[in-house]
Design a protein around this motif. Structure first.
Motif, mmCIF file in Angstrom:
data_model
loop_
_atom_site.group_PDB
_atom_site.id
_atom_site.type_symbol
_atom_site.label_atom_id
_atom_site.label_comp_id
_atom_site.label_asym_id
_atom_site.label_seq_id
_atom_site.Cartn_x
_atom_site.Cartn_y
_atom_site.Cartn_z
ATOM 1 N N ILE A 42 22.865 47.451 48.617
ATOM 2 C CA ILE A 42 22.105 46.945 46.923
ATOM 3 C C ILE A 42 22.901 47.304 45.617
ATOM 4 C CG2 ILE A 42 20.550 46.069 45.748
ATOM 5 C CD1 ILE A 42 19.140 44.979 48.477
ATOM 6 N N MET A 43 22.691 48.993 45.640
ATOM 7 C CA MET A 43 23.085 50.020 44.984
ATOM 8 C C MET A 43 24.456 49.512 44.220
ATOM 9 S SD MET A 43 20.711 50.506 42.933
ATOM 10 C CE MET A 43 21.121 51.116 41.951
ATOM 11 N N VAL A 44 25.495 50.009 45.801
ATOM 12 C CA VAL A 44 26.811 49.682 45.720
ATOM 13 C C VAL A 44 27.402 47.910 44.950
ATOM 14 C CG1 VAL A 44 28.947 49.402 46.928
ATOM 15 C CG2 VAL A 44 26.812 51.817 47.065
ATOM 16 N N PHE A 45 26.074 46.987 45.336
ATOM 17 C CA PHE A 45 27.025 46.128 45.554
ATOM 18 C C PHE A 45 26.437 45.467 44.224
ATOM 19 C CE2 PHE A 45 26.343 40.893 44.878
ATOM 20 C CZ PHE A 45 27.379 41.098 45.283
ATOM 21 N N ILE A 46 25.440 45.959 43.303
ATOM 22 C CA ILE A 46 25.095 45.875 42.013
ATOM 23 C C ILE A 46 25.797 46.965 40.595
ATOM 24 C CG2 ILE A 46 23.113 46.420 40.148
ATOM 25 C CD1 ILE A 46 21.283 45.764 42.346
ATOM 26 N N PHE A 47 26.309 48.009 41.419
ATOM 27 C CA PHE A 47 26.921 48.737 40.761
ATOM 28 C C PHE A 47 29.099 47.801 40.351
ATOM 29 C CE2 PHE A 47 24.307 52.387 41.129
ATOM 30 C CZ PHE A 47 23.863 52.190 38.967
ATOM 31 N N ALA A 48 29.309 47.298 41.676
ATOM 32 C CA ALA A 48 30.467 46.895 42.263
ATOM 33 C C ALA A 48 30.721 45.657 40.962
ATOM 34 C CB ALA A 48 30.361 46.923 43.294
ATOM 35 N N LEU A 49 29.396 44.478 41.375
ATOM 36 C CA LEU A 49 29.166 43.953 40.604
ATOM 37 C C LEU A 49 28.896 43.830 38.864
ATOM 38 C CD1 LEU A 49 28.989 40.435 41.252
ATOM 39 C CD2 LEU A 49 26.614 40.899 40.161
ATOM 40 N N LEU A 50 28.448 44.869 38.513
ATOM 41 C CA LEU A 50 28.535 45.050 36.851
ATOM 42 C C LEU A 50 30.077 45.871 36.576
ATOM 43 C CD1 LEU A 50 25.097 46.829 36.489
ATOM 44 C CD2 LEU A 50 25.366 44.079 35.783
ATOM 45 N N GLY A 51 30.824 45.460 37.276
ATOM 46 C CA GLY A 51 32.334 46.515 36.771
ATOM 47 C C GLY A 51 32.685 45.391 36.527
ATOM 48 N N PHE A 52 32.922 44.682 37.875
ATOM 49 C CA PHE A 52 33.588 43.733 38.215
ATOM 50 C C PHE A 52 32.928 42.339 36.964
ATOM 51 C CE2 PHE A 52 34.029 43.590 42.934
ATOM 52 C CZ PHE A 52 34.888 44.194 42.585
ATOM 53 N N ALA A 53 32.252 41.991 36.294
ATOM 54 C CA ALA A 53 31.173 41.265 35.187
ATOM 55 C C ALA A 53 32.150 42.563 33.401
ATOM 56 C CB ALA A 53 30.421 41.320 35.400
ATOM 57 N N PHE A 82 36.742 47.969 29.559
ATOM 58 C CA PHE A 82 37.012 48.485 30.541
ATOM 59 C C PHE A 82 36.264 49.336 30.944
ATOM 60 C CE2 PHE A 82 41.202 51.421 31.150
ATOM 61 C CZ PHE A 82 41.222 50.787 32.635
ATOM 62 N N LEU A 83 36.414 50.873 30.132
ATOM 63 C CA LEU A 83 35.322 51.895 30.871
ATOM 64 C C LEU A 83 34.343 51.808 31.204
ATOM 65 C CD1 LEU A 83 35.203 55.534 30.177
ATOM 66 C CD2 LEU A 83 34.464 54.740 28.754
ATOM 67 N N ALA A 84 33.461 50.795 31.159
ATOM 68 C CA ALA A 84 31.924 50.643 32.024
ATOM 69 C C ALA A 84 32.475 50.181 33.174
ATOM 70 C CB ALA A 84 31.128 49.383 31.055
ATOM 71 N N GLY A 85 33.920 49.368 33.498
ATOM 72 C CA GLY A 85 33.900 48.144 34.460
ATOM 73 C C GLY A 85 34.231 49.568 35.379
ATOM 74 N N VAL A 86 35.035 50.482 34.701
ATOM 75 C CA VAL A 86 36.335 51.441 35.895
ATOM 76 C C VAL A 86 34.769 52.314 36.253
ATOM 77 C CG1 VAL A 86 37.198 53.567 35.861
ATOM 78 C CG2 VAL A 86 38.296 50.906 35.044
ATOM 79 N N ALA A 87 33.684 52.713 35.437
ATOM 80 C CA ALA A 87 32.809 53.511 35.218
ATOM 81 C C ALA A 87 32.046 52.483 37.204
ATOM 82 C CB ALA A 87 32.256 53.980 34.732
ATOM 83 N N GLY A 88 31.661 51.204 36.571
ATOM 84 C CA GLY A 88 30.258 50.611 37.675
ATOM 85 C C GLY A 88 31.688 50.901 38.897
ATOM 86 N N ILE A 89 32.743 50.135 39.285
ATOM 87 C CA ILE A 89 33.653 50.306 40.481
ATOM 88 C C ILE A 89 33.380 51.531 41.253
ATOM 89 C CG2 ILE A 89 36.025 49.635 41.071
ATOM 90 C CD1 ILE A 89 34.455 47.385 40.387
ATOM 91 N N TRP A 90 34.204 52.478 40.075
ATOM 92 C CA TRP A 90 33.658 53.911 40.980
ATOM 93 C C TRP A 90 32.249 54.343 41.236
ATOM 94 C CZ3 TRP A 90 37.848 55.169 43.232
ATOM 95 C CH2 TRP A 90 38.998 54.173 42.809
ATOM 96 N N LEU A 91 31.784 54.346 40.487
ATOM 97 C CA LEU A 91 30.032 54.061 40.932
ATOM 98 C C LEU A 91 29.516 53.985 43.058
ATOM 99 C CD1 LEU A 91 27.896 55.961 40.272
ATOM 100 C CD2 LEU A 91 27.077 54.963 39.316
#
Length: 99
Positions: A42-53, A82-91
């Motif tokens: 769930i944490m992986v999905f949430i960070f990915a979703l925030l990064g996508f947003a 952009f930086l927040a999105g990249v950080a979210g995806i890579w996290l």
């Protein structure tokens, strides 16, 4: 101070590229796996979703109109998104590897 020429197309293309890399990651990671999700999943999905947003908002923010040509506040916000999105995806990627 004006933004360098080409920064809007560069931000838009970079955000689209990272967005597609994130989609490929979610497909490889097993978003449609029939097993029950753990807290780490769930944490992986949430960070990915925030990064996508964040990455999805970048082109809109970078191309929105400003009051004067010297005003680069929207570009600056787009860079931070952009930086927040990249950080979210890579996290999300890092969490999926660790857990």
């Amino acid at each position: 101070m004006r933004s360098p020429s080409g920064s809007v197309p560069a931000l838009s293309a970079a955000s689209a590229t990272i967005f597609s890399i994130g989609i490929v990651f979610l497909g490889y990671w097993g978003l449609y796996d029939p097993t029950k999700w753990r807290v780490a999943d769930i944490m992986v999905f949430i960070f990915a979703l925030l990064g996508f947003a964040c990455l999805g908002i970048v082109p809109w923010m970078a191309t929105s109109p400003v009051s004067s040509e010297d005003n680069d506040s929207r570009i600056r916000i787009a860079r931070h998104l952009f930086l927040a999105g990249v950080a979210g995806i890579w996290l999300a990627v890092a969490l999926s590897v660790i857990f």
